[in-house]
Enzyme design. Structure first.
Site, PDB file in Angstrom:
ATOM      1  N   ASP A  11       6.298  13.687  17.872  1.00 46.27           N
ATOM      2  CA  ASP A  11       6.606  13.878  16.455  1.00 46.27           C
ATOM      3  C   ASP A  11       7.248  12.608  15.908  1.00 46.27           C
ATOM      4  O   ASP A  11       8.192  12.076  16.490  1.00 46.27           O
ATOM      5  CB  ASP A  11       7.568  15.058  16.298  1.00 46.27           C
ATOM      6  CG  ASP A  11       8.187  15.114  14.909  1.00 46.27           C
ATOM      7  OD1 ASP A  11       7.497  15.574  13.988  1.00 46.27           O
ATOM      8  OD2 ASP A  11       9.361  14.710  14.755  1.00 46.27           O
ATOM      9  N   ASP A 106       1.915  13.785  11.269  1.00 46.86           N
ATOM     10  CA  ASP A 106       2.980  13.127  12.042  1.00 46.86           C
ATOM     11  C   ASP A 106       3.228  13.757  13.404  1.00 46.86           C
ATOM     12  O   ASP A 106       4.198  13.421  14.082  1.00 46.86           O
ATOM     13  CB  ASP A 106       4.282  13.112  11.236  1.00 46.86           C
ATOM     14  CG  ASP A 106       4.772  14.508  10.881  1.00 46.86           C
ATOM     15  OD1 ASP A 106       3.994  15.477  11.019  1.00 46.86           O
ATOM     16  OD2 ASP A 106       5.943  14.642  10.469  1.00 46.86           O
ATOM     17  N   GLU A 107       2.380  14.686  13.843  1.00 46.65           N
ATOM     18  CA  GLU A 107       2.537  15.326  15.151  1.00 46.65           C
ATOM     19  C   GLU A 107       1.195  15.382  15.876  1.00 46.65           C
ATOM     20  O   GLU A 107       0.181  15.737  15.267  1.00 46.65           O
ATOM     21  CB  GLU A 107       3.070  16.758  15.000  1.00 46.65           C
ATOM     22  CG  GLU A 107       4.469  16.873  14.454  1.00 46.65           C
ATOM     23  CD  GLU A 107       4.893  18.315  14.334  1.00 46.65           C
ATOM     24  OE1 GLU A 107       5.772  18.756  15.092  1.00 46.65           O
ATOM     25  OE2 GLU A 107       4.324  19.021  13.471  1.00 46.65           O
TER      26      GLU A 107
END
Length: 419
Positions: A11, A106-107
């Site tokens: 993350d 974003d992950e």
């Protein structure tokens, strides 16, 4: 090698805000948030740790954030930049393993089970990834490690984000001391509504669910939520125990079933049919362009609208079947206009969307006696190529230049945010 899989959920911390701070050294140490500074009623998309420490939260209004933190620097989002950096991060992950599955911008999930022989133990790989991302993008990342995707996700959210080194391993033998003691709302996919259900059942911690026999948990769920809750019960029970057989699948994508496009509108500006028709046509243009990009046509056209005058609200969603599948703008637009006129109540429109379903391959299509559909397709595909090369606003319909048009503004955006 361990028989268990080794799964990462990586993350990127405060992704949008971190990218902005990385590109502007003068913002180091300052509270930074990403949002539209010109719209106090807009929302905060991301806030850096400095801003969060001063009370700024994601999804609150820009005006509220500035009231809490007057020195907050609010930066307009640059979605194209964020997408590009997300893809760059994917390339970094793929230098360690081919098994990389994006979960969000974003992950991303990584299966590094086969990588430990070459790159070292799991935490060593995690540190290498952190260093490489930080040096390449300026963004700090956190890594949750577990034998399943669901445990890797909960390791990131509940533990890695709170540790200075940003790394935490949640294994099956650590579930009871580490995971089960947490409040039930910290379990993956448990929102406020589900939390209330669990608390009414006396299940306040994750371990309260995990320790119950499945049949007993199902019985309690049925009593609380009804007879159709067995599937939910099994899902939450398995989540509490970290059970998740799903693999990390690179480039996961199901078969395309529909293509749609919508736009939220300021209802006070869209009370007249002639203004609404401009946006309706713009939506059709984009839906047809996307269909051609994917090499498909649709047989069913759908139009949905939300209407309000401030005191009354209404809306509809209707569809009609075309004589033959199409992704030609004039054919889809005629159907969409007919649907809208037939079902619009006359109230100002606050949201409008168009979709194509029952998709089929566009390499074969029905010819008609009075129109050269092949020539029209060739013309529209030539237009698509110009837009792909020079931007969506390189060629536009004249109606989009009217005050009611939104296509020019959308050409500067991705997902409703500026590129």
């Amino acid at each position: 090698m361990s028989a268990e899989r080794i799964i990462f959920l990586v993350d990127a911390q405060s992704f949008y805000a971190s990218i902005e701070k990385a590109g502007r050294p003068e913002l180091s140490g300052k509270p930074v948030a990403v949002g539209d500074p010109a719209r106090k009623s807009g929302i905060i998309l991301a806030a850096c740790p400095v801003a969060k420490a001063r009370g700024v939260t994601t999804a609150e209004r820009v005006g509220e954030a500035l009231a809490k933190c007057p020195e907050l620097v609010v930066i307009r989002p640059r979605m194209q930049t964020y997408l590009s950096i997300s893809l760059l991060m994917t390339e970094i992950y793929e230098s360690f393993t081919e098994q990389v599955e994006p979960y969000s911008i974003d992950e991303q999930f990584l299966d590094v089970t086969g990588s430990v022989m070459q790159y070292g133990e799991a935490e060593e790989i995690a540190r290498s990834i952190q260093r490489k991302i930080l040096l390449t993008t300026g963004v700090w990342s956190r890594v949750g490690i577990g034998p399943t995707k669901i445990l890797a996700k909960m390791a990131t959210d509940n533990f890695a984000k709170k540790r200075p080194d940003g790394i935490f391993t949640l294994s099956f033998d650590r579930l009871e001391p580490d995971l089960w003691s947490l409040p039930v709302h910290q379990m993956f996919m448990v929102g406020s509504r589900m939390t209330r259900h669990f608390k009414r059942m006396g299940l306040n911690r994750i371990g309260d669910i995990a320790r119950l026999p499945l049949d007993e948990f199902k019985r309690r769920m049925r009593r609380e939520m009804g007879r159709q809750s067995d599937i939910q019960a099994e899902y939450y029970w398995q989540t509490a125990r970290g059970i998740d057989p799903s693999p990390v699948v690179p480039g996961v994508r199901g078969k395309l079933k529909s293509i749609s496009h919508g736009k939220a509108l300021r209802s006070r500006l869209y009370g007249r049919l002639e203004d609404i028709e401009v946006v309706l046509l713009e939506l059709v243009v984009e839906v047809c362009r996307r269909s051609r990009r994917h090499g498909c046509m649709g047989r069913v056209v759908s139009v949905a609208a939300a209407e309000t005058d401030g005191s009354r609200t209404s809306g509809f969603s209707r569809q009609m079947t075309l004589p033959q599948p199409s992704s030609l703008t004039h054919e889809v637009a005629a159907a969409a206009r007919k649907l809208f006129i037939e079902h619009w109540s006359g109230l100002p429109v606050s949201h409008l969307s168009v979709s194509l379903t029952e998709l089929s391959d566009d390499r074969t299509f029905q010819l008609t006696l009075f129109e050269d559909r092949c020539a029209v397709y060739s013309l529209e595909k030539a237009t698509d190529k110009i837009k792909d090369r020079y931007g969506s606003d390189a060629i536009m319909r004249a109606s989009s230049l009217l005050p009611s048009g939104v296509a020019r503004e959308r050409a500067e955006q991705i997902g409703g945010h500026y590129k």
